[in-house]
Design a protein around this motif. Structure first.
Motif, PDB file in Angstrom:
ATOM      1  N   THR A 190       0.844  -1.192   0.000  1.00 59.83           N
ATOM      2  CA  THR A 190       0.000   0.000   0.000  1.00 59.83           C
ATOM      3  C   THR A 190       0.875   1.236   0.000  1.00 59.83           C
ATOM      4  O   THR A 190       1.858   1.319   0.740  1.00 59.83           O
ATOM      5  CB  THR A 190      -0.945   0.054   1.216  1.00 59.83           C
ATOM      6  N   LEU A 191       0.512   2.166  -0.867  1.00 60.70           N
ATOM      7  CA  LEU A 191       1.227   3.429  -0.959  1.00 60.70           C
ATOM      8  C   LEU A 191       0.246   4.511  -0.525  1.00 60.70           C
ATOM      9  O   LEU A 191      -0.776   4.718  -1.175  1.00 60.70           O
ATOM     10  CB  LEU A 191       1.696   3.671  -2.393  1.00 60.70           C
ATOM     11  N   ALA A 192       0.549   5.180   0.565  1.00 56.68           N
ATOM     12  CA  ALA A 192      -0.320   6.217   1.117  1.00 56.68           C
ATOM     13  C   ALA A 192      -1.765   5.727   1.177  1.00 56.68           C
ATOM     14  O   ALA A 192      -2.697   6.409   0.751  1.00 56.68           O
ATOM     15  CB  ALA A 192      -0.230   7.487   0.284  1.00 56.68           C
ATOM     16  N   GLY A 193      -1.942   4.520   1.677  1.00 54.46           N
ATOM     17  CA  GLY A 193      -3.272   3.981   1.866  1.00 54.46           C
ATOM     18  C   GLY A 193      -3.871   3.282   0.667  1.00 54.46           C
ATOM     19  O   GLY A 193      -4.885   2.613   0.774  1.00 54.46           O
ATOM     20  N   GLN A 194      -3.247   3.401  -0.488  1.00 51.72           N
ATOM     21  CA  GLN A 194      -3.815   2.779  -1.688  1.00 51.72           C
ATOM     22  C   GLN A 194      -3.146   1.429  -1.938  1.00 51.72           C
ATOM     23  O   GLN A 194      -1.923   1.321  -1.977  1.00 51.72           O
ATOM     24  CB  GLN A 194      -3.578   3.708  -2.897  1.00 51.72           C
ATOM     25  N   GLU A 195      -3.984   0.412  -2.100  1.00 52.06           N
ATOM     26  CA  GLU A 195      -3.457  -0.926  -2.361  1.00 52.06           C
ATOM     27  C   GLU A 195      -3.002  -1.007  -3.826  1.00 52.06           C
ATOM     28  O   GLU A 195      -3.752  -0.678  -4.740  1.00 52.06           O
ATOM     29  CB  GLU A 195      -4.542  -1.968  -2.085  1.00 52.06           C
ATOM     30  N   LEU A 196      -1.733  -1.448  -4.044  1.00 54.21           N
ATOM     31  CA  LEU A 196      -1.211  -1.471  -5.417  1.00 54.21           C
ATOM     32  C   LEU A 196      -1.318  -2.831  -6.079  1.00 54.21           C
ATOM     33  O   LEU A 196      -1.447  -2.932  -7.297  1.00 54.21           O
ATOM     34  CB  LEU A 196       0.266  -1.059  -5.424  1.00 54.21           C
ATOM     35  N   THR A 197      -1.286  -3.913  -5.275  1.00 53.59           N
ATOM     36  CA  THR A 197      -1.215  -5.229  -5.906  1.00 53.59           C
ATOM     37  C   THR A 197      -2.489  -5.583  -6.651  1.00 53.59           C
ATOM     38  O   THR A 197      -2.472  -6.409  -7.551  1.00 53.59           O
ATOM     39  CB  THR A 197      -0.949  -6.330  -4.859  1.00 53.59           C
TER      40      THR A 197
END
Lengths: 301, 315, 688
Positions: free
Chosen positions: C70-77
């Protein structure tokens, strides 16, 4: 744990080598893993057997013409029919294959030998000699081969020997260039410098290090040279500058078949063409696979 | 770049000079020398001596070479005794037609071969890749004359959709007026080049796709289309420029065979017929011309490479 | 501090022909805003693959098989390819190792920076170009606007890396992933680039994931550190804590393997035996257990979980370093019998030198133009003199292009100098004929850098080691075979190794073979050109120990050529510093490294980040020599070197005099010489 004790040095602290195998073995494994390579080798062996052992089983007359039996379609007596002079096509295919293989192999071997020596000498000695030798290659290479071959074929009476010689005369250039480049790059390798630091001379460097390391490139090149020589020989024969009758060649068979294109004599067009295609394809497969196998070895570092 | 241009042009000039020496030497290697070649096998020794004297063939070789060179520079390519015409005139008639055939085939080969290669690299190890690879192997293992014969058999004899012969015309205009007649010769010539171009483009593109800068482009978040067109194509095209230059000898040879198979009256057929008739002046002039074309092709390719690659252009 | 990047239980597989490699196997990381997280490990540990998994830039066959990012709360996978593309270059910037190959050679740097701005911001071409100029200025590129139209090949290595950074920063990402950003650069340039990254994260408030093999870099620049081994995090924590109170046995061993400034050269480096496991079939239990000297039965069967020591400091070890009695790490290094300093500065002058180098000059012609006319001269070695005593080790340091390798090649007569002499055993080898050289060559051998290129791939190891004996016609075949066996034993390889080909050995093993070959003729001097720079830290320690041991057993002299001061300092009795073909300082190792006289020597010393001492002698990691880089700018070309003192263009102390008069090499102390008009210390005996 104490520092490695001096007396303990006899124990191999560096560890064992990993499993692997000799270079030829890894090369062989990569090569046989390539299905096209196996197919290529199979084709070459098959075609060679067909051409050289076939006539011992399947007897035909390839010297005297028999116009009464000209251009017969395939039958029990002539499985592939006959040509316009009454020669049995199947038997002629075998005889023509012999000359194709002989010319192709001999020209490629001769050309590679000359090219390797030329290129290795230029690359190893370097300097002015290199410049002169490579300019000669540049000059000859810029003359269109087919023009030159036709020109020479009109001067020299065509026999199997002259055919091989004139095809080889123009086939050594590419190997020469390639080997020179290889030698130039190998010459500056660290292991060659190591030999110089030990006091090793030029002879040792060339024989023990440069040639064994360049052999892969040479073999690959020679394989492609066989394919090219067979094609060139076929073109010369097709254009009517090949061996004189009654000697057979696949190109000449196609050439005589051309006159009957409209008569539907397919047995005079397809078999020799397919034969040329297959043998050239086979050598290209093998050359490609050998090159890949060498590349894999280089990539394994 | 100007330094490179001058050096490269000078080099080409030296190579051409070398070719002229070889060709000059060939005329003297002919059995009986140029006189025998021109006057024929039945010429008497006296006639040969007279001919030699008249044409300066009794002078020292280096003087002969100098006069040969100077006549070349003046555009005097010799005289065809079998056709009773100057070689230059024969060439003026046939060169445009051959150029038309070859350039058309080259254009087709580039337009078809290069995208095929890129598509293969991008869709590596798919059915498309395997199919094109198989086709390419067949293409460059196939004798071009047999390919021509097959095309004639299928499209002219069996299907009767295309003429079996190329346009029979003395002028380029005639060839231009008969596009249907050009289809099979152009196809035969192009197919072999497509095979090698697509194969080469495939490996160039695969090699470039593995480069770090492609990864950088991906790391920038660029769309895949932009990566292919802007980053991959530009770099992968560089070696292709050289390849096209290097393919000229094969094109010249293919041209000869195709013109013979389809009976197309260009320089290839001219050379073939001259070889049959032992018309040496024509053969020699055409060999020289062919070499000049090869040298020029390599020069143009190298200069184009230099222009396209900033590392050479700005060196 | 807000958390910016959270990686948990990340797993990445790479499918290869031989099997599936579990390159990243359950990695968890946390990185806060404005922080630098150092991810450290040896090659093959999965550190790069972890970074590439975060941005999903995996090689073909690579696939995320589990975990979350997660980047700044956003899930990337879970993002689809299109959405992920919007993240790359926009929210996450990436800087790669080699700036030469990572930039497109056929596009201008302006285009390359601007295209990502155009792509993500949808701005006009001219606006993107303006932003590119602005970013280039931000990364310290002089004349940024004019530079936009340059191609990568027109810039130096350091400038190219600045371009890479500008490209990564163009869209103001929240996170920067820097994968070995300075490994391809020289020490002084590398320092500039790292300082730039450090400065940028403060100014832009972004987080940096700094992936490197260099513990010193981590110690100086990172806030948090995660140590990777065999696809897993074995220990993670704040830098200061981790370097002084490391718990995992691998971390401990790794740090002990690095030569340090304060290390007594009489001690062995700690070397980790064996090599890292094959990640397609990792060993059960703790993956380090097969190489760990503290491993017990449980280590080999049970997988150790990450254990929290203090908040933020975790390790995965069953038998961690124990600090209860406050004695520090238990891994004690044995003192060797102190090196017999036959080289004691006071005694040495009495012995006749083994090699004497006088005014050695090597110049290469540079050609240009149509007729290859001579356009200039590359001055590789410009008047170097020194001598080497029997049994002495001289370290030669300098940045790339300073002529140190050329000097090494001149010393073993691989090249002929332009002028000057090299005297060995009373004979000048620069004028000797090939025939005369042959016996002398036995005394002078060379050890190469690249363990892959230096052994003939077509020869078995036995033949490789026999070759020098055959060339010099030493002994009969049986004697030679016996000698080969002995040599292999000396370098710690089994006698059976003679039957194998070089490609069947690992890099470290090959370097052992290279050393054995150099020793085959029982030379007096071995010139070692970057002997360990191609090797990982743990393997490097093995080779350095071996070289030191053999020196003592065989009474060898070494000339160690290296860019790595720590390596040189560990082995050398004396250190010589080269800059652009000139010797700027030479003297006893401790003297040169602790009290350098020449500003360049000091700059080199300061540019290389040191590990903090594990005993806690220094407080905190960042306290080690952290200051503005001493040297600015780039190495000038050796084709037209600066007048006077060649270093003056980059020297902070340069005065007009430096441009006019070349400073001579003059005595500073016992055996200590330096060439500087305005030195850092004054000559001890006032001999100036």
């Amino acid at each position: 744990m104490t520092g490695t004790d001096l007396t303990a040095l006899s124990a191999p602290v560096g560890g064992e080598p990993s499993a692997g195998g000799g270079l030829w073995r890894t090369l062989g494994q990569t090569f046989t893993a390539n299905r096209l390579a196996v197919l290529g080798v199979g084709l070459i062996v098959g075609i060679a057997l067909f051409c050289f052992l076939g006539p011992l089983v399947y007897h035909t007359d390839q010297v005297y013409t028999n116009l009464a039996a000209a251009s017969l379609p395939p039958s029990a007596a002539h499985p592939l029919g006959t040509d316009h002079l009454g020669y049995d096509e199947l038997g002629r295919l075998m005889a023509g294959g012999q000359s194709s293989l002989e010319v192709g192999l001999a020209a490629a071997v001769m050309a590679s030998a000359v090219g390797v020596l030329w290129g290795a000498l230029a690359g190893y000695v370097g300097g002015v000699l290199d410049t002169v030798m490579m300019r000669i290659v540049d000059v000859v290479l810029s003359i269109p081969v087919l023009f030159m071959l036709l020109f020479i074929a009109t001067i020299i009476p065509p026999t199997l020997g002259t055919m091989i010689a004139i095809i080889a005369l123009f086939a050594w250039l590419i190997p020469a260039r390639l080997v020179r480049g290889e030698v130039l790059s190998l010459r500056s390798r660290e292991y060659v410098q190591a030999v110089r630091v030990m006091g090793g001379g030029g002879g040792r460097i060339v024989l023990r290090h440069l040639i064994p390391n360049a052999i892969g490139v040479i073999v690959v090149q020679a394989t492609f040279a066989v394919a090219d020589s067979i094609l060139i020989f076929a073109v010369l024969s097709y254009l009517g500058f090949g061996l004189s009758a009654p000697a057979a060649s696949w190109g000449e068979m196609l050439s005589s078949g051309t006159a009957y294109l409209y008569d539907g004599y397919w047995w005079q067009i397809y078999p020799p063409g397919v034969a040329i295609l297959l043998i050239v394809l086979a050598f290209n497969f093998v050359g490609d696979a050998l090159r890949d196998a060498l590349d894999v070895r280089l990539r394994q570092r | 770049m100007t330094g490179y241009l001058l050096r490269r042009t000078g080099q080409s000039f030296m190579v051409l000079l070398g070719v002229s020496v070889i060709v000059f030497a060939l005329t003297h290697l002919l059995p009986g020398g140029p006189a025998r070649a021109i006057l024929g096998l039945r010429a008497t020794p006296a006639a040969i001596a007279a001919f030699n004297h008249a044409h300066g063939y009794d002078k020292p070789l280096y003087l002969q070479y100098v006069s040969y060179l100077s006549s070349l520079v003046r555009g005097d390519l010799g005289f065809s005794y079998t056709q009773n015409q100057s070689v230059a005139a024969l060439l003026a008639q046939d060169v445009p037609k051959s150029a038309y055939l070859s350039l058309l085939a080259l254009a087709v080969a580039i337009i078809v071969g290069l995208p095929l290669g890129i598509a293969q690299a991008v869709r590596r190890n798919t059915v498309l890749d395997y199919t094109v690879t198989t086709g390419a192997f067949l293409g460059y293992s196939m004798p071009i004359f047999w390919l021509g014969l097959l095309l004639i058999t299928w499209f002219a004899v069996d299907l009767s959709v295309l003429p079996p012969e190329a346009p029979q015309t003395a002028t380029l205009g005639g060839a231009l007026a008969d596009p249907a007649g050009m289809v099979l010769p152009v196809a035969a010539l192009a197919i072999v080049s497509i095979a090698s171009f697509s194969r080469f483009m495939r490996s160039a593109a695969i090699e470039n796709l593995a480069q770090d800068y492609i990864r950088t482009a991906r790391a920038k978040g660029l769309p895949e289309r932009v990566i292919l067109l802007r980053h991959l194509l530009r770099n992968a095209m560089l070696p292709i420029i050289t390849l096209i230059g290097l393919s000229i000898p094969a094109l010249v040879a293919g041209n000869l065979v195709v013109e013979q198979v389809f009976n197309y009256p260009g320089v290839g057929l001219l050379f073939f017929n001259s070889a049959l008739r032992r018309d040496y002046p024509v053969e020699i002039a055409l060999t020289l011309l062919g070499s000049a074309l090869v040298v020029l092709g390599n020069l143009v390719a190298d200069l184009a490479y230099g222009l396209a690659d900033p590392r050479v252009r700005l060196a | 501090m807000r958390s910016l990047l959270e990686v948990s239980d990340l797993r990445t597989d790479i499918r290869q022909r031989r099997g599936t490699v579990h390159a990243v196997d359950g990695v968890s990381l946390t990185l806060g805003e404005g922080q630098i997280l150092g991810l450290v490990g040896e090659s093959g540990s999965g550190k790069t693959m972890t970074g590439m998994s975060i941005v999903r830039l995996l090689p073909s066959g690579g696939r995320l098989v589990g975990g979350s990012v997660t980047l700044a709360g956003q899930e990337l996978t879970t993002l689809d390819a299109h959405a992920m593309r919007r993240v790359r270059g926009n929210e996450i910037g990436v800087v790669f190792q080699d700036p030469m190959t990572s930039l497109n050679p056929t596009m201008t740097i302006g285009q390359q920076i601007a295209e990502s701005v155009q792509c993500h911001r949808g701005v006009s071409r001219s606006a993107a170009r303006a932003r590119a100029a602005e970013t280039l200025g931000l990364v310290g590129m002089p004349h940024a606007t004019q530079r936009l139209d340059n191609y990568p090949h027109q810039l130096s290595g350091g400038m190219r890396q600045r371009v890479m950074i500008a490209m990564a920063l163009a869209c103001e990402p929240k996170l920067l992933i820097a994968d070995e950003p300075t490994t391809a650069l020289d020490a002084t340039i590398s320092e500039q680039v790292l300082e730039l990254l450090d400065d940028l994260r403060t100014r832009l408030g972004m987080g940096i994931l700094l992936i490197t093999h260099d513990l010193g870099v981590i110690a100086r620049y990172a806030d948090q550190v995660a140590v990777m081994y065999a696809g897993r995090i074995v220990e993670t924590g704040p830098v200061g804590l981790l370097f002084r109170r490391m718990r995992h046995r691998y971390t401990e061993a790794l740090m002990a393997a690095v030569p340090r400034r304060d290390q007594d050269t009489g001690t062995d480096l700690y070397s980790i035996p064996g090599r890292p496991p094959d990640l397609s079939d990792p060993p059960p239990g703790c993956r380090f257990s097969p190489r760990c000297r503290f491993a017990q039965q449980d280590c080999r069967t049970l997988d150790p979980p990450l254990t929290i020591v203090t908040p933020g400091h975790q390790h995965a070890c069953w038998h961690p370093v124990d600090y209860r009695d406050d004695t520090g790490p238990t891994l004690q290094l044995t003192e060797r019998s102190a090196r017999n300093r036959a080289l004691d500065p006071q005694i040495r002058p009495l012995t006749t030198p083994l090699v004497e180098v006088r005014d050695l000059v090597k110049e290469y012609p540079v050609t240009a133009g149509v007729f290859h006319r001579r356009a200039g001269t590359l001055s590789a070695v410009a008047g170097v003199s020194f001598s080497l005593a029997p049994g002495e080790t001289l370290g030669l340091v300098g940045e790339s292009g300073c002529g140190k390798s050329t000097l090494g090649r001149l010393l073993v007569a691989l090249e002929k100098p332009t002028s000057g002499s090299v005297i060995v055993g009373g004979q000048d080898i620069t004028v000797a004929s090939a025939h005369e050289l042959r016996p002398i060559r036995r005394d002078l051998q060379l050890m190469f850098q690249d363990p892959y290129a230096s052994l003939d791939p077509r020869m078995r190891v036995g033949a490789i080691l026999r070759e020098p004996l055959a060339i010099q016609r030493i002994g009969r075949r049986q004697d030679q075979d016996r000698r080969v066996g002995a040599l292999l034993g000396q370098v710690g390889l089994p006698a059976s190794a003679a039957q194998y080909y070089p490609h069947e050995f690992s890099g470290g093993q090959r370097q052992r073979i290279g050393l054995a070959r150099a020793l085959a003729l029982e030379p007096k001097l071995v010139v070692a050109d970057e002997p360990v720079s191609a090797l990982d830290v743990s393997i490097q320690a093995q080779i350095l120990n071996l070289m030191r041991e053999l020196r003592e057993r065989l009474g060898l002299s070494y000339l160690i050529i290296s860019h790595d001061l720590a390596v040189v300092r560990y082995l050398a009795d004396r250190i010589a510093v080269m800059y652009l073909g000139k010797l700027v300082e030479i003297g006893p190792a401790t003297q040169v490294s602790e009290h350098p006289a020449h500003p360049y020597t000091e700059a080199l010393l300061r540019a290389v980040p040191e590990l903090p001492s594990p005993s806690g002698a220094t407080d905190g990691a960042t306290a080690v020599g952290r200051a503005r880089p001493l040297v600015s700018g780039e190495l000038p070309s050796a084709i037209n070197p600066p007048s006077g003192c060649r270093f003056r263009t980059r020297c902070p102390r340069a005065q007009p005099l430096c441009a006019e008069v070349e400073p001579p090499l003059r005595p500073w102390g016992p055996h200590h010489l330096a060439a500087c008009h305005f030195p850092l210390t004054q000559p001890a005996s006032g001999g100036a």
